[in-house]
Design a protein around this motif. Structure first.
Motif, PDB file in Angstrom:
ATOM      1  N   MET A  48      -7.972  44.375 -72.125  1.00 25.82           N
ATOM      2  CA  MET A  48      -7.880  45.423 -71.144  1.00 25.82           C
ATOM      3  C   MET A  48      -7.577  46.759 -71.809  1.00 25.82           C
ATOM      4  SD  MET A  48      -5.573  45.579 -67.707  1.00 25.82           S
ATOM      5  CE  MET A  48      -6.594  44.449 -66.836  1.00 25.82           C
ATOM      6  N   SER A  49      -7.254  46.786 -73.039  1.00 31.22           N
ATOM      7  CA  SER A  49      -6.877  48.019 -73.717  1.00 31.22           C
ATOM      8  C   SER A  49      -8.028  49.024 -73.736  1.00 31.22           C
ATOM      9  CB  SER A  49      -6.454  47.712 -75.146  1.00 31.22           C
ATOM     10  OG  SER A  49      -6.053  48.887 -75.791  1.00 31.22           O
ATOM     11  N   GLY A  50      -7.725  50.258 -73.345  1.00 30.78           N
ATOM     12  CA  GLY A  50      -8.724  51.312 -73.343  1.00 30.78           C
ATOM     13  C   GLY A  50      -9.567  51.374 -72.088  1.00 30.78           C
ATOM     14  N   THR A  51      -9.260  50.548 -71.098  1.00 29.34           N
ATOM     15  CA  THR A  51     -10.005  50.537 -69.841  1.00 29.34           C
ATOM     16  C   THR A  51      -9.652  51.755 -69.010  1.00 29.34           C
ATOM     17  OG1 THR A  51     -10.004  48.123 -69.818  1.00 29.34           O
ATOM     18  CG2 THR A  51     -10.398  49.218 -67.729  1.00 29.34           C
ATOM     19  N   PRO A  52     -10.646  52.449 -68.449  1.00 24.05           N
ATOM     20  CA  PRO A  52     -10.338  53.600 -67.607  1.00 24.05           C
ATOM     21  C   PRO A  52      -9.582  53.172 -66.347  1.00 24.05           C
ATOM     22  CG  PRO A  52     -12.691  53.498 -68.100  1.00 24.05           C
ATOM     23  CD  PRO A  52     -12.078  52.237 -68.596  1.00 24.05           C
ATOM     24  N   LEU A  53      -8.646  54.003 -65.936  1.00 20.86           N
ATOM     25  CA  LEU A  53      -7.937  53.816 -64.672  1.00 20.86           C
ATOM     26  C   LEU A  53      -8.646  54.720 -63.674  1.00 20.86           C
ATOM     27  CD1 LEU A  53      -5.548  52.740 -63.029  1.00 20.86           C
ATOM     28  CD2 LEU A  53      -4.210  54.670 -63.906  1.00 20.86           C
ATOM     29  N   VAL A  54      -9.319  54.118 -62.694  1.00 25.84           N
ATOM     30  CA  VAL A  54     -10.181  54.850 -61.778  1.00 25.84           C
ATOM     31  C   VAL A  54      -9.644  54.741 -60.360  1.00 25.84           C
ATOM     32  CG1 VAL A  54     -12.568  55.057 -60.938  1.00 25.84           C
ATOM     33  CG2 VAL A  54     -12.136  54.285 -63.273  1.00 25.84           C
ATOM     34  N   SER A  55      -9.654  55.869 -59.642  1.00 23.22           N
ATOM     35  CA  SER A  55      -9.195  55.875 -58.250  1.00 23.22           C
ATOM     36  C   SER A  55     -10.270  55.274 -57.348  1.00 23.22           C
ATOM     37  CB  SER A  55      -8.888  57.307 -57.801  1.00 23.22           C
ATOM     38  OG  SER A  55     -10.086  58.060 -57.702  1.00 23.22           O
ATOM     39  N   ARG A  56      -9.914  55.015 -56.102  1.00 22.88           N
ATOM     40  CA  ARG A  56     -10.877  54.458 -55.149  1.00 22.88           C
ATOM     41  C   ARG A  56     -12.030  55.420 -54.894  1.00 22.88           C
ATOM     42  NH1 ARG A  56      -8.152  50.259 -51.310  1.00 22.88           N
ATOM     43  NH2 ARG A  56      -6.428  49.677 -52.655  1.00 22.88           N
ATOM     44  N   ASP A  57     -11.782  56.724 -55.070  1.00 19.86           N
ATOM     45  CA  ASP A  57     -12.866  57.694 -54.892  1.00 19.86           C
ATOM     46  C   ASP A  57     -13.546  58.033 -56.221  1.00 19.86           C
ATOM     47  OD1 ASP A  57     -10.760  59.188 -55.893  1.00 19.86           O
ATOM     48  OD2 ASP A  57     -11.036  60.860 -54.521  1.00 19.86           O
ATOM     49  N   GLU A  58     -13.385  57.150 -57.206  1.00 26.22           N
ATOM     50  CA  GLU A  58     -14.081  57.170 -58.492  1.00 26.22           C
ATOM     51  C   GLU A  58     -13.691  58.324 -59.415  1.00 26.22           C
ATOM     52  OE1 GLU A  58     -18.267  56.667 -57.841  1.00 26.22           O
ATOM     53  OE2 GLU A  58     -17.966  54.759 -56.819  1.00 26.22           O
ATOM     54  N   ARG A  59     -12.468  58.839 -59.283  1.00 27.01           N
ATOM     55  CA  ARG A  59     -11.964  59.844 -60.232  1.00 27.01           C
ATOM     56  C   ARG A  59     -11.236  59.118 -61.356  1.00 27.01           C
ATOM     57  NH1 ARG A  59      -7.953  63.173 -58.518  1.00 27.01           N
ATOM     58  NH2 ARG A  59      -7.323  61.603 -57.020  1.00 27.01           N
ATOM     59  N   ILE A  60     -11.377  59.605 -62.583  1.00 28.86           N
ATOM     60  CA  ILE A  60     -10.657  59.028 -63.716  1.00 28.86           C
ATOM     61  C   ILE A  60      -9.217  59.530 -63.655  1.00 28.86           C
ATOM     62  CG2 ILE A  60     -10.497  58.882 -66.241  1.00 28.86           C
ATOM     63  CD1 ILE A  60     -12.969  57.522 -65.094  1.00 28.86           C
ATOM     64  N   LEU A  61      -8.276  58.611 -63.589  1.00 29.44           N
ATOM     65  CA  LEU A  61      -6.862  58.957 -63.501  1.00 29.44           C
ATOM     66  C   LEU A  61      -6.141  58.809 -64.834  1.00 29.44           C
ATOM     67  CD1 LEU A  61      -6.003  57.170 -60.146  1.00 29.44           C
ATOM     68  CD2 LEU A  61      -6.618  59.572 -60.498  1.00 29.44           C
ATOM     69  N   GLY A  62      -6.662  57.965 -65.706  1.00 28.82           N
ATOM     70  CA  GLY A  62      -6.005  57.720 -66.981  1.00 28.82           C
ATOM     71  C   GLY A  62      -6.664  56.566 -67.716  1.00 28.82           C
ATOM     72  N   MET A  63      -5.862  55.917 -68.576  1.00 35.29           N
ATOM     73  CA  MET A  63      -6.381  54.822 -69.376  1.00 35.29           C
ATOM     74  C   MET A  63      -5.352  53.696 -69.442  1.00 35.29           C
ATOM     75  SD  MET A  63      -7.600  54.756 -73.365  1.00 35.29           S
ATOM     76  CE  MET A  63      -5.990  55.224 -73.951  1.00 35.29           C
ATOM     77  N   VAL A  64      -5.793  52.494 -69.113  1.00 35.02           N
ATOM     78  CA  VAL A  64      -4.950  51.308 -69.219  1.00 35.02           C
ATOM     79  C   VAL A  64      -4.874  50.928 -70.687  1.00 35.02           C
ATOM     80  CG1 VAL A  64      -4.713  48.884 -68.558  1.00 35.02           C
ATOM     81  CG2 VAL A  64      -5.658  50.535 -66.929  1.00 35.02           C
ATOM     82  N   PHE A  65      -3.646  50.669 -71.177  1.00 34.16           N
ATOM     83  CA  PHE A  65      -3.523  50.314 -72.589  1.00 34.16           C
ATOM     84  C   PHE A  65      -2.928  48.936 -72.819  1.00 34.16           C
ATOM     85  CE2 PHE A  65       0.398  52.548 -71.599  1.00 34.16           C
ATOM     86  CZ  PHE A  65       1.370  51.742 -72.161  1.00 34.16           C
ATOM     87  N   ALA A  66      -2.442  48.279 -71.766  1.00 31.14           N
ATOM     88  CA  ALA A  66      -1.869  46.941 -71.949  1.00 31.14           C
ATOM     89  C   ALA A  66      -1.772  46.233 -70.606  1.00 31.14           C
ATOM     90  CB  ALA A  66      -0.478  47.033 -72.577  1.00 31.14           C
TER      91      ALA A  66
END
Length: 56
Positions: free
Chosen positions: A1-19
């Motif tokens: 899961m490391s480096g996976t984009p954290l995406v909102s329900r309206d498809e905006r990039i909110l951050g990055m999952v690292f663990a």
């Protein structure tokens, strides 16, 4: 899961999952976009390779 984009329900990039928490399947850890901004800007300006040190 490391480096996976954290995406909102309206498809905006909110951050990055690292663990992910191996003991809790629905718990992960992420950095928000504001926390990543400075590193991203530095990377965009980079013009030469850097050492990976111990990673390979």
């Amino acid at each position: 899961m490391s480096g996976t984009p954290l995406v909102s329900r309206d498809e905006r990039i909110l951050g990055m999952v690292f663990a992910a928490d191996p003991d809790l399947e629905d718990k992960g850890y992420a950095l928000i976009a504001r926390q990543l901004s400075a590193a991203a800007k530095t990377g965009r300006r980079a013009t030469s390779p850097v050492s990976t040190q111990e990673c390979g």
